[in-house]
Design a protein around this motif. Structure first.
Motif, PDB file in Angstrom:
ATOM      1  N   ASP A  30      -8.245   4.953  -2.545  1.00 48.19           N
ATOM      2  CA  ASP A  30      -8.842   3.973  -1.636  1.00 48.19           C
ATOM      3  C   ASP A  30     -10.149   3.409  -2.188  1.00 48.19           C
ATOM      4  O   ASP A  30     -10.920   2.781  -1.470  1.00 48.19           O
ATOM      5  CB  ASP A  30      -9.070   4.579  -0.256  1.00 48.19           C
ATOM      6  CG  ASP A  30      -9.751   5.937  -0.317  1.00 48.19           C
ATOM      7  OD1 ASP A  30     -10.299   6.274  -1.384  1.00 48.19           O
ATOM      8  OD2 ASP A  30      -9.709   6.666   0.694  1.00 48.19           O
ATOM      9  N   ARG A  31     -10.404   3.665  -3.472  1.00 42.78           N
ATOM     10  CA  ARG A  31     -11.543   3.084  -4.170  1.00 42.78           C
ATOM     11  C   ARG A  31     -11.158   2.904  -5.629  1.00 42.78           C
ATOM     12  O   ARG A  31     -10.142   3.438  -6.072  1.00 42.78           O
ATOM     13  CB  ARG A  31     -12.771   3.973  -4.041  1.00 42.78           C
ATOM     14  CG  ARG A  31     -12.611   5.335  -4.699  1.00 42.78           C
ATOM     15  CD  ARG A  31     -13.671   6.320  -4.259  1.00 42.78           C
ATOM     16  NE  ARG A  31     -13.509   6.677  -2.861  1.00 42.78           N
ATOM     17  CZ  ARG A  31     -14.176   7.674  -2.271  1.00 42.78           C
ATOM     18  NH1 ARG A  31     -15.074   8.357  -2.956  1.00 42.78           N
ATOM     19  NH2 ARG A  31     -13.978   7.965  -1.009  1.00 42.78           N
ATOM     20  N   ASP A  32     -11.941   2.166  -6.372  1.00 48.82           N
ATOM     21  CA  ASP A  32     -11.639   1.930  -7.784  1.00 48.82           C
ATOM     22  C   ASP A  32     -11.533   3.272  -8.514  1.00 48.82           C
ATOM     23  O   ASP A  32     -12.515   4.021  -8.594  1.00 48.82           O
ATOM     24  CB  ASP A  32     -12.738   1.079  -8.403  1.00 48.82           C
ATOM     25  CG  ASP A  32     -12.431   0.654  -9.841  1.00 48.82           C
ATOM     26  OD1 ASP A  32     -11.479   1.192 -10.433  1.00 48.82           O
ATOM     27  OD2 ASP A  32     -13.167  -0.204 -10.358  1.00 48.82           O
ATOM     28  N   GLU A  46      -5.144  -1.531 -10.836  1.00 49.86           N
ATOM     29  CA  GLU A  46      -4.763  -2.744 -10.090  1.00 49.86           C
ATOM     30  C   GLU A  46      -5.059  -2.541  -8.613  1.00 49.86           C
ATOM     31  O   GLU A  46      -4.685  -1.529  -8.024  1.00 49.86           O
ATOM     32  CB  GLU A  46      -3.271  -3.014 -10.283  1.00 49.86           C
ATOM     33  CG  GLU A  46      -2.745  -4.223  -9.531  1.00 49.86           C
ATOM     34  CD  GLU A  46      -1.247  -4.396  -9.726  1.00 49.86           C
ATOM     35  OE1 GLU A  46      -0.484  -3.845  -8.911  1.00 49.86           O
ATOM     36  OE2 GLU A  46      -0.853  -5.055 -10.702  1.00 49.86           O
ATOM     37  N   LYS A  47      -5.749  -3.504  -8.018  1.00 52.35           N
ATOM     38  CA  LYS A  47      -5.970  -3.463  -6.576  1.00 52.35           C
ATOM     39  C   LYS A  47      -4.732  -4.011  -5.875  1.00 52.35           C
ATOM     40  O   LYS A  47      -4.325  -5.142  -6.113  1.00 52.35           O
ATOM     41  CB  LYS A  47      -7.203  -4.277  -6.189  1.00 52.35           C
ATOM     42  CG  LYS A  47      -7.614  -4.055  -4.734  1.00 52.35           C
ATOM     43  CD  LYS A  47      -8.933  -4.727  -4.402  1.00 52.35           C
ATOM     44  CE  LYS A  47      -9.341  -4.405  -2.967  1.00 52.35           C
ATOM     45  NZ  LYS A  47     -10.614  -5.067  -2.585  1.00 52.35           N
ATOM     46  N   GLN A  48      -4.155  -3.214  -4.976  1.00 51.58           N
ATOM     47  CA  GLN A  48      -2.907  -3.613  -4.331  1.00 51.58           C
ATOM     48  C   GLN A  48      -3.063  -3.851  -2.841  1.00 51.58           C
ATOM     49  O   GLN A  48      -2.083  -4.081  -2.145  1.00 51.58           O
ATOM     50  CB  GLN A  48      -1.835  -2.551  -4.574  1.00 51.58           C
ATOM     51  CG  GLN A  48      -1.443  -2.425  -6.041  1.00 51.58           C
ATOM     52  CD  GLN A  48      -0.178  -1.630  -6.240  1.00 51.58           C
ATOM     53  OE1 GLN A  48       0.229  -0.846  -5.399  1.00 51.58           O
ATOM     54  NE2 GLN A  48       0.473  -1.834  -7.373  1.00 51.58           N
ATOM     55  N   GLU A  82      -7.503  -1.534   0.836  1.00 45.53           N
ATOM     56  CA  GLU A  82      -7.969  -0.162   0.649  1.00 45.53           C
ATOM     57  C   GLU A  82      -7.040   0.629  -0.262  1.00 45.53           C
ATOM     58  O   GLU A  82      -6.926   1.854  -0.139  1.00 45.53           O
ATOM     59  CB  GLU A  82      -8.113   0.539   1.999  1.00 45.53           C
ATOM     60  CG  GLU A  82      -9.143  -0.113   2.932  1.00 45.53           C
ATOM     61  CD  GLU A  82      -9.256   0.577   4.262  1.00 45.53           C
ATOM     62  OE1 GLU A  82      -8.475   1.518   4.500  1.00 45.53           O
ATOM     63  OE2 GLU A  82     -10.120   0.182   5.069  1.00 45.53           O
ATOM     64  N   THR A  83      -6.371  -0.033  -1.164  1.00 43.92           N
ATOM     65  CA  THR A  83      -5.461   0.663  -2.067  1.00 43.92           C
ATOM     66  C   THR A  83      -5.605   0.153  -3.492  1.00 43.92           C
ATOM     67  O   THR A  83      -5.503  -1.051  -3.744  1.00 43.92           O
ATOM     68  CB  THR A  83      -3.994   0.502  -1.618  1.00 43.92           C
ATOM     69  OG1 THR A  83      -3.818   1.148  -0.367  1.00 43.92           O
ATOM     70  CG2 THR A  83      -3.041   1.140  -2.627  1.00 43.92           C
ATOM     71  N   TRP A  84      -5.861   1.076  -4.413  1.00 40.30           N
ATOM     72  CA  TRP A  84      -5.900   0.818  -5.841  1.00 40.30           C
ATOM     73  C   TRP A  84      -4.828   1.669  -6.499  1.00 40.30           C
ATOM     74  O   TRP A  84      -4.574   2.801  -6.068  1.00 40.30           O
ATOM     75  CB  TRP A  84      -7.249   1.188  -6.440  1.00 40.30           C
ATOM     76  CG  TRP A  84      -8.426   0.451  -5.884  1.00 40.30           C
ATOM     77  CD1 TRP A  84      -9.005   0.634  -4.662  1.00 40.30           C
ATOM     78  CD2 TRP A  84      -9.170  -0.585  -6.525  1.00 40.30           C
ATOM     79  NE1 TRP A  84     -10.057  -0.224  -4.495  1.00 40.30           N
ATOM     80  CE2 TRP A  84     -10.193  -0.970  -5.625  1.00 40.30           C
ATOM     81  CE3 TRP A  84      -9.086  -1.201  -7.769  1.00 40.30           C
ATOM     82  CZ2 TRP A  84     -11.118  -1.965  -5.938  1.00 40.30           C
ATOM     83  CZ3 TRP A  84     -10.013  -2.183  -8.080  1.00 40.30           C
ATOM     84  CH2 TRP A  84     -11.005  -2.566  -7.176  1.00 40.30           C
ATOM     85  N   GLY A  98      -6.539  -7.993  -2.424  1.00 41.29           N
ATOM     86  CA  GLY A  98      -5.454  -7.430  -3.212  1.00 41.29           C
ATOM     87  C   GLY A  98      -4.187  -8.255  -3.201  1.00 41.29           C
ATOM     88  O   GLY A  98      -3.113  -7.739  -3.518  1.00 41.29           O
ATOM     89  N   GLU A 112       0.831  -1.180   0.000  1.00 42.13           N
ATOM     90  CA  GLU A 112       0.000   0.000   0.000  1.00 42.13           C
ATOM     91  C   GLU A 112       0.874   1.241   0.000  1.00 42.13           C
ATOM     92  O   GLU A 112       1.870   1.333   0.704  1.00 42.13           O
ATOM     93  CB  GLU A 112      -0.909   0.013   1.233  1.00 42.13           C
ATOM     94  CG  GLU A 112      -1.932  -1.088   1.193  1.00 42.13           C
ATOM     95  CD  GLU A 112      -2.832  -1.077   2.400  1.00 42.13           C
ATOM     96  OE1 GLU A 112      -3.571  -2.046   2.561  1.00 42.13           O
ATOM     97  OE2 GLU A 112      -2.790  -0.122   3.163  1.00 42.13           O
ATOM     98  N   ASP A 125      -9.822 -10.393  -3.389  1.00 42.87           N
ATOM     99  CA  ASP A 125     -10.491  -9.188  -2.907  1.00 42.87           C
ATOM    100  C   ASP A 125      -9.605  -8.391  -1.968  1.00 42.87           C
ATOM    101  O   ASP A 125      -9.743  -7.171  -1.862  1.00 42.87           O
ATOM    102  CB  ASP A 125     -11.792  -9.562  -2.182  1.00 42.87           C
ATOM    103  CG  ASP A 125     -12.871 -10.042  -3.133  1.00 42.87           C
ATOM    104  OD1 ASP A 125     -12.744  -9.791  -4.354  1.00 42.87           O
ATOM    105  OD2 ASP A 125     -13.832 -10.682  -2.659  1.00 42.87           O
TER     106      ASP A 125
END
Length: 432
Positions: free
Chosen positions: A389-391, A418-420, A423-425, A273, A94, A271
């Motif tokens: 913190d969202r898409d 990319e979702k990492q 709460e981090t994209w 990440g 993150e 989900d």
């Protein structure tokens, strides 16, 4: 019951008979009981049912009511579902944190002296997860400096599988030092408790695991293999959210129920990440010592819907049951290690620079200003990075307005999201 203390003791004994069906352990052992209050014949049990599969939460609650309600002296039973306060540790990916950096609160990140963390997980116990984790670590140790962390607090089998024991000693900074065998460094609660059964409850188990993960004095390790507890309980979720995991490998047998549970666990890890490297079908077959024919041990299950490649189908052999030797794993596990290396290259995370636009925690009105300011600093043809913190996919339309283009989808190529982490994209595109 003549006293409150006696009633409390009876309630605790009754709760110890309530089992978590996915792990085969009682609700205390797996940390589902957050608190118990006994007052004037009324019992209130606070359950953290986020630590079990959602489909099982109501069943566990009903079982608690049934067990406690049958106690002499209990007039009323209430079950309250609670969600523990989140911890402030940071997932290793993150905000662009690398292994070994401190989080925003100054805490040391888990596995700070490790370049790469590979988790080995399973949806159920008894599928050979720890055996695969140990043999994978031994295979990787043939040409890398490897650590092996046993996070299975209630069933720490790694010391037995490797034939290592304590005591665990401390370095000059009072940090526990891993035990070494043939260059492989190992840490496990099983090295500390003199083989006594562990009865840690949820918060205590969480704190013990976090402390051990953050403070173990590993030497510089190329790879660390992380043996997770089975299932998707509180300890597993804590590890996913608070430690840097570069990829997870799932172990299952070809048995239908195990494959179905694994499918759900793969979705949960994705989900959160965490890149899913693939699955291992363990105990897939056995070669008859008399006739030499290979026979399946389970009826074949459909694995096509796992949403993860099958990296190995491991036979049930004597080799896998012998004491593991670092640097000299049986051939099927050496091949698995090669497949894991290849998959790590395939699922490598997007590298986000330190000057990326970071929208996490910003108010809505501040987000537009931050994007506009960051985008203005990027020249045409140069990459633009963003953390959210969202898409962040909808930001493409706003970027299109800033760049004055007619079709943002065509203009912003590539456009990678990319979702990492939970709460981090991360977003990467190029300014047209």
């Amino acid at each position: 019951m003549s006293t409150t203390n006696e009633l409390e003791s009876a309630v605790e004994s009754a709760l110890q008979q309530v089992r978590n069906p996915s792990l085969g352990a009682d609700v205390y052992e797996v940390g589902l009981v957050h608190d118990v209050t006994v007052e004037s014949g009324g019992v209130t049990v606070e359950l953290d049912t986020t630590a079990v599969d959602p489909s099982m939460g109501q069943g566990v609650a009903d079982a608690v009511v049934s067990a406690v309600g049958g106690i002499d002296g209990v007039d009323e039973v209430r079950v309250e579902r609670v969600t523990p306060e989140p911890h402030t540790h940071h997932h290793g990916h993150e905000g662009g944190l690398e292994h070994g950096e401190a989080g925003a609160d100054g805490d040391t990140e888990a596995f700070a002296d490790v370049d790469l963390v590979i988790a080995v997980a399973s949806a159920k116990g008894g599928v050979g997860k720890s055996t695969v984790a140990v043999q994978l670590a031994c295979a990787l140790a043939a040409d890398r400096d490897v650590g092996l962390f046993d996070a299975d607090l209630y069933g720490p089998n790694v010391p037995t599988l490797l034939d290592v024991d304590g005591p665990v000693r401390a370095d000059e900074d009072d940090r526990p030092m891993p035990v070494e065998r043939d260059g492989l460094e190992v840490m496990s609660t099983g090295l500390m408790n003199d083989s006594q059964p562990l009865a840690w409850r949820g918060s205590v188990a969480h704190d013990a695991l976090t402390d051990l993960a953050e403070n173990t004095a590993w030497s510089d390790r190329d790879v660390l293999v992380l043996d997770l507890p089975p299932g998707t309980g509180d300890v597993v979720l804590s590890v996913l959210q608070e430690t840097p995991v570069d990829g997870v490998l799932f172990v299952t047998t070809p048995f239908q129920a195990s494959v179905a549970d694994t499918r759900r666990s793969v979705e949960l890890f994705a989900d959160e990440g965490v890149p899913v490297l693939g699955t291992v079908l363990n105990m897939a077959s056995h070669t008859c010592p008399e006739c030499g024919d290979e026979h399946p041990l389970f009826d074949g299950a459909t694995v096509a819907d796992l949403d993860a490649p099958v990296l190995a189908e491991l036979p049930f052999t004597d080799d896998a049951q012998t004491t593991a030797t670092p640097g000299d794993a049986p051939a099927p596990f050496a091949a698995l290690a090669d497949s894991v290396r290849d998959r790590l290259d395939d699922v490598g995370r997007m590298t986000v620079p330190d000057d990326a636009v970071d929208l996490r925690g910003l108010a809505p009105e501040e987000r537009y200003d931050a994007v506009e300011e960051g985008f203005a600093s990027v020249d045409p043809g140069e990459p633009f990075y963003l953390l959210s913190d969202r898409d962040p996919t909808p930001v493409r339309e706003f970027l299109g307005e800033l760049a004055a283009v007619e079709d943002p989808e065509l203009a912003f190529q590539p456009f990678e999201v990319e979702k990492q982490g939970p709460e981090t994209w991360a977003l990467r595109t190029v300014r047209p």
